[in-house]
Design an enzyme around this catalytic site. Sequence first.
Site, PDB file in Angstrom:
ATOM      1  N   GLU A  97       0.845  -1.311   0.079  1.00 44.07           N
ATOM      2  CA  GLU A  97       0.149   0.011   0.041  1.00 44.07           C
ATOM      3  C   GLU A  97       0.822   1.370   0.152  1.00 44.07           C
ATOM      4  O   GLU A  97       0.339   2.228  -0.685  1.00 44.07           O
ATOM      5  CB  GLU A  97      -1.161  -0.025   1.169  1.00 44.07           C
ATOM      6  CG  GLU A  97      -0.372   0.455   2.406  1.00 44.07           C
ATOM      7  CD  GLU A  97       0.399  -0.542   3.419  1.00 44.07           C
ATOM      8  OE1 GLU A  97       1.298  -1.231   2.868  1.00 44.07           O
ATOM      9  OE2 GLU A  97       0.026  -0.450   4.554  1.00 44.07           O
ATOM     10  N   VAL A  98       1.730   1.193   0.780  1.00 42.42           N
ATOM     11  CA  VAL A  98       2.489   2.535   0.868  1.00 42.42           C
ATOM     12  C   VAL A  98       4.188   2.172   0.782  1.00 42.42           C
ATOM     13  O   VAL A  98       4.781   1.102   1.378  1.00 42.42           O
ATOM     14  CB  VAL A  98       2.052   3.167   2.067  1.00 42.42           C
ATOM     15  CG1 VAL A  98       2.506   2.520   3.428  1.00 42.42           C
ATOM     16  CG2 VAL A  98       3.088   4.730   2.112  1.00 42.42           C
ATOM     17  N   ASP A 100       7.278   3.729   2.339  1.00 44.14           N
ATOM     18  CA  ASP A 100       7.419   4.887   3.412  1.00 44.14           C
ATOM     19  C   ASP A 100       8.845   4.931   3.601  1.00 44.14           C
ATOM     20  O   ASP A 100       9.710   5.519   2.776  1.00 44.14           O
ATOM     21  CB  ASP A 100       6.686   4.369   4.754  1.00 44.14           C
ATOM     22  CG  ASP A 100       7.020   5.317   5.844  1.00 44.14           C
ATOM     23  OD1 ASP A 100       7.310   6.405   5.502  1.00 44.14           O
ATOM     24  OD2 ASP A 100       6.811   5.038   7.026  1.00 44.14           O
ATOM     25  N   ARG A 102      10.591   2.325   3.039  1.00 39.02           N
ATOM     26  CA  ARG A 102      11.390   1.281   2.143  1.00 39.02           C
ATOM     27  C   ARG A 102      11.792   0.103   2.522  1.00 39.02           C
ATOM     28  O   ARG A 102      12.440  -0.716   1.908  1.00 39.02           O
ATOM     29  CB  ARG A 102      12.248   1.824   1.284  1.00 39.02           C
ATOM     30  CG  ARG A 102      12.171   1.446  -0.245  1.00 39.02           C
ATOM     31  CD  ARG A 102      12.829   2.523  -1.242  1.00 39.02           C
ATOM     32  NE  ARG A 102      11.947   3.210  -2.183  1.00 39.02           N
ATOM     33  CZ  ARG A 102      12.279   4.027  -3.190  1.00 39.02           C
ATOM     34  NH1 ARG A 102      13.365   4.239  -3.487  1.00 39.02           N
ATOM     35  NH2 ARG A 102      11.329   4.663  -3.755  1.00 39.02           N
ATOM     36  N   TRP A 153       0.975  10.718   7.697  1.00 40.05           N
ATOM     37  CA  TRP A 153       0.351   9.539   8.145  1.00 40.05           C
ATOM     38  C   TRP A 153      -0.888   9.204   7.150  1.00 40.05           C
ATOM     39  O   TRP A 153      -1.961  10.026   6.974  1.00 40.05           O
ATOM     40  CB  TRP A 153       0.174   9.387   9.324  1.00 40.05           C
ATOM     41  CG  TRP A 153      -0.441   7.782   9.923  1.00 40.05           C
ATOM     42  CD1 TRP A 153      -1.697   7.579   9.990  1.00 40.05           C
ATOM     43  CD2 TRP A 153       0.410   6.641   9.896  1.00 40.05           C
ATOM     44  NE1 TRP A 153      -1.691   6.072  10.163  1.00 40.05           N
ATOM     45  CE2 TRP A 153      -0.258   5.654   9.940  1.00 40.05           C
ATOM     46  CE3 TRP A 153       1.949   6.620   9.713  1.00 40.05           C
ATOM     47  CZ2 TRP A 153       0.195   4.241  10.292  1.00 40.05           C
ATOM     48  CZ3 TRP A 153       2.497   5.388   9.892  1.00 40.05           C
ATOM     49  CH2 TRP A 153       1.842   4.360   9.981  1.00 40.05           C
ATOM     50  N   TYR A 156      -5.929   4.625   5.716  1.00 38.86           N
ATOM     51  CA  TYR A 156      -6.513   3.631   4.584  1.00 38.86           C
ATOM     52  C   TYR A 156      -7.722   3.212   5.419  1.00 38.86           C
ATOM     53  O   TYR A 156      -8.042   3.074   6.446  1.00 38.86           O
ATOM     54  CB  TYR A 156      -5.571   2.415   4.567  1.00 38.86           C
ATOM     55  CG  TYR A 156      -4.456   2.990   3.700  1.00 38.86           C
ATOM     56  CD1 TYR A 156      -4.525   3.084   2.353  1.00 38.86           C
ATOM     57  CD2 TYR A 156      -3.007   3.063   4.276  1.00 38.86           C
ATOM     58  CE1 TYR A 156      -3.441   3.597   1.704  1.00 38.86           C
ATOM     59  CE2 TYR A 156      -2.117   3.465   3.638  1.00 38.86           C
ATOM     60  CZ  TYR A 156      -2.311   3.667   2.157  1.00 38.86           C
ATOM     61  OH  TYR A 156      -1.062   4.102   1.482  1.00 38.86           O
ATOM     62  N   PRO A 157      -8.713   2.964   4.311  1.00 38.57           N
ATOM     63  CA  PRO A 157     -10.278   2.693   4.638  1.00 38.57           C
ATOM     64  C   PRO A 157     -10.330   1.260   5.456  1.00 38.57           C
ATOM     65  O   PRO A 157     -11.131   1.219   6.258  1.00 38.57           O
ATOM     66  CB  PRO A 157     -10.868   2.572   3.412  1.00 38.57           C
ATOM     67  CG  PRO A 157      -9.951   2.138   2.363  1.00 38.57           C
ATOM     68  CD  PRO A 157      -8.697   3.042   2.816  1.00 38.57           C
ATOM     69  N   TRP A 158      -9.412   0.445   5.262  1.00 40.24           N
ATOM     70  CA  TRP A 158      -9.382  -0.870   5.960  1.00 40.24           C
ATOM     71  C   TRP A 158      -9.102  -0.673   7.334  1.00 40.24           C
ATOM     72  O   TRP A 158      -9.219  -1.750   8.117  1.00 40.24           O
ATOM     73  CB  TRP A 158      -8.760  -1.989   5.141  1.00 40.24           C
ATOM     74  CG  TRP A 158      -7.284  -1.518   4.982  1.00 40.24           C
ATOM     75  CD1 TRP A 158      -6.180  -1.681   5.484  1.00 40.24           C
ATOM     76  CD2 TRP A 158      -6.701  -1.221   3.404  1.00 40.24           C
ATOM     77  NE1 TRP A 158      -4.915  -1.032   4.918  1.00 40.24           N
ATOM     78  CE2 TRP A 158      -5.547  -0.914   3.592  1.00 40.24           C
ATOM     79  CE3 TRP A 158      -7.658  -1.022   2.479  1.00 40.24           C
ATOM     80  CZ2 TRP A 158      -4.564  -0.313   2.538  1.00 40.24           C
ATOM     81  CZ3 TRP A 158      -6.748  -0.486   1.161  1.00 40.24           C
ATOM     82  CH2 TRP A 158      -5.601  -0.201   1.107  1.00 40.24           C
TER      83      TRP A 158
HETATM   84  P1  G4P Z   1       7.930   0.151   3.367  1.00 34.08           P
HETATM   85  O1  G4P Z   1       9.196  -0.717   3.282  1.00 34.08           O
HETATM   86  O2  G4P Z   1       6.677  -0.075   2.534  1.00 34.08           O
HETATM   87  O3  G4P Z   1       8.309   1.844   3.032  1.00 34.08           O
HETATM   88  O4  G4P Z   1       7.407   0.014   4.888  1.00 34.08           O
HETATM   89  P2  G4P Z   1       8.087   0.668   6.405  1.00 34.08           P
HETATM   90  O5  G4P Z   1       8.830  -0.688   6.650  1.00 34.08           O
HETATM   91  O6  G4P Z   1       8.605   2.187   6.324  1.00 34.08           O
HETATM   92  O7  G4P Z   1       6.730   0.576   6.998  1.00 34.08           O
HETATM   93  C1  G4P Z   1       6.349  -0.199   8.328  1.00 34.08           C
HETATM   94  C2  G4P Z   1       4.828  -0.289   8.294  1.00 34.08           C
HETATM   95  O8  G4P Z   1       4.383   0.729   8.479  1.00 34.08           O
HETATM   96  C3  G4P Z   1       4.288  -0.988   7.055  1.00 34.08           C
HETATM   97  O9  G4P Z   1       3.276  -1.928   7.699  1.00 34.08           O
HETATM   98  C4  G4P Z   1       3.591   0.362   6.440  1.00 34.08           C
HETATM   99  O10 G4P Z   1       2.466  -0.252   5.656  1.00 34.08           O
HETATM  100  C5  G4P Z   1       3.254   1.091   7.613  1.00 34.08           C
HETATM  101  N1  G4P Z   1       2.939   2.335   7.111  1.00 34.08           N
HETATM  102  C6  G4P Z   1       4.144   3.287   6.913  1.00 34.08           C
HETATM  103  N2  G4P Z   1       3.417   4.501   6.558  1.00 34.08           N
HETATM  104  C7  G4P Z   1       2.231   4.490   6.911  1.00 34.08           C
HETATM  105  C8  G4P Z   1       1.068   5.371   6.658  1.00 34.08           C
HETATM  106  O11 G4P Z   1       1.018   6.278   6.390  1.00 34.08           O
HETATM  107  N3  G4P Z   1      -0.228   4.711   6.902  1.00 34.08           N
HETATM  108  C9  G4P Z   1      -0.439   3.479   7.275  1.00 34.08           C
HETATM  109  N4  G4P Z   1      -1.676   3.092   7.328  1.00 34.08           N
HETATM  110  N5  G4P Z   1       0.544   2.687   7.339  1.00 34.08           N
HETATM  111  C10 G4P Z   1       1.843   2.929   7.188  1.00 34.08           C
HETATM  112  P3  G4P Z   1       3.296  -3.293   8.174  1.00 34.08           P
HETATM  113  O12 G4P Z   1       4.484  -3.580   9.510  1.00 34.08           O
HETATM  114  O13 G4P Z   1       3.904  -4.118   6.998  1.00 34.08           O
HETATM  115  O14 G4P Z   1       1.935  -3.804   8.651  1.00 34.08           O
HETATM  116  P4  G4P Z   1       0.456  -3.540   7.879  1.00 34.08           P
HETATM  117  O15 G4P Z   1      -0.095  -2.486   8.357  1.00 34.08           O
HETATM  118  O16 G4P Z   1       0.777  -3.505   6.392  1.00 34.08           O
HETATM  119  O17 G4P Z   1      -0.115  -4.942   8.143  1.00 34.08           O
HETATM  120 MG    MG Z   2       2.219  -2.554   4.739  1.00 37.84          MG
END
Ligand code: G4P
Ligand code: MG
Length: 172
Positions: A97-98, A100, A102, A153, A156-158
């Site tokens: 989805e994003v 951030d 990376r 930040w 997301y809708p979910w």
């Molecule tokens: P990246 O490699 O995709 O840049 O991800 P990064 O490790 O920086 O991000 C760690 C977690 O933070 C990820 O979730 C990412 O989806 C979530 N995240 C970063 N920025 C945002 C944001 O602006 N909004 C939201 N809602 N989430 C963000 P994750 O640990 O993979 O968990 P999940 O939420 O996908 O299950």
């Molecule tokens: Mg994620």
Amino acid sequence: MSDNALYVSYNTVHKLVKSLSERLLDSGYDPEVIVAIGSGGFIPARIMKTFINRPIYAVGISYYGVDNKHRDHPTKIQWIDEVKSQLRGKKVLLIDEVDDSRVTLAYCIGELLKYEPEEIAVLVLHNKRKEKDVEFPSEIKRYFSGMETDDVWIKYPWDAVEIEEHTAKEEA
Ligand code: G4P
Ligand code: MG
């Protein structure tokens, strides 16, 4: 937008994925499989399937521990053996989805490259304009982001508990 966060509705997600699917096709890349990074990549990947009709393999990676604090490194929380055999020699579309920091994306790409796919293209709904903690491996030649955003930040809708309120905030 309010709360200094970027609210994104389901309709916007759907439209972003549709336009990404068109850019993907225009670029001449015709992926054979989709890999969704969970959990944020699951719904975008499913919507992408509507447009490109390719099978989805799901991987779960988390950069946060149960206490919501960053771990030292991303950790696999779900990794299906099937992924390994299904990626060799294939054109892969990796969806999250994003983009951030990376870190999670780059870690996932590194793991998937071990399976010797023909190519991995990366596709995200949003890319935050910021200095990234890591770069993609040099094998990544194609990258698609649906929208470039500031370093805010994204809601997301979910993740919404009250979806009507969430959707209204996008428009506010
Ligand atoms: P990246 O490699 O995709 O840049 O991800 P990064 O490790 O920086 O991000 C760690 C977690 O933070 C990820 O979730 C990412 O989806 C979530 N995240 C970063 N920025 C945002 C944001 O602006 N909004 C939201 N809602 N989430 C963000 P994750 O640990 O993979 O968990 P999940 O939420 O996908 O299950
Ligand atoms: Mg994620």
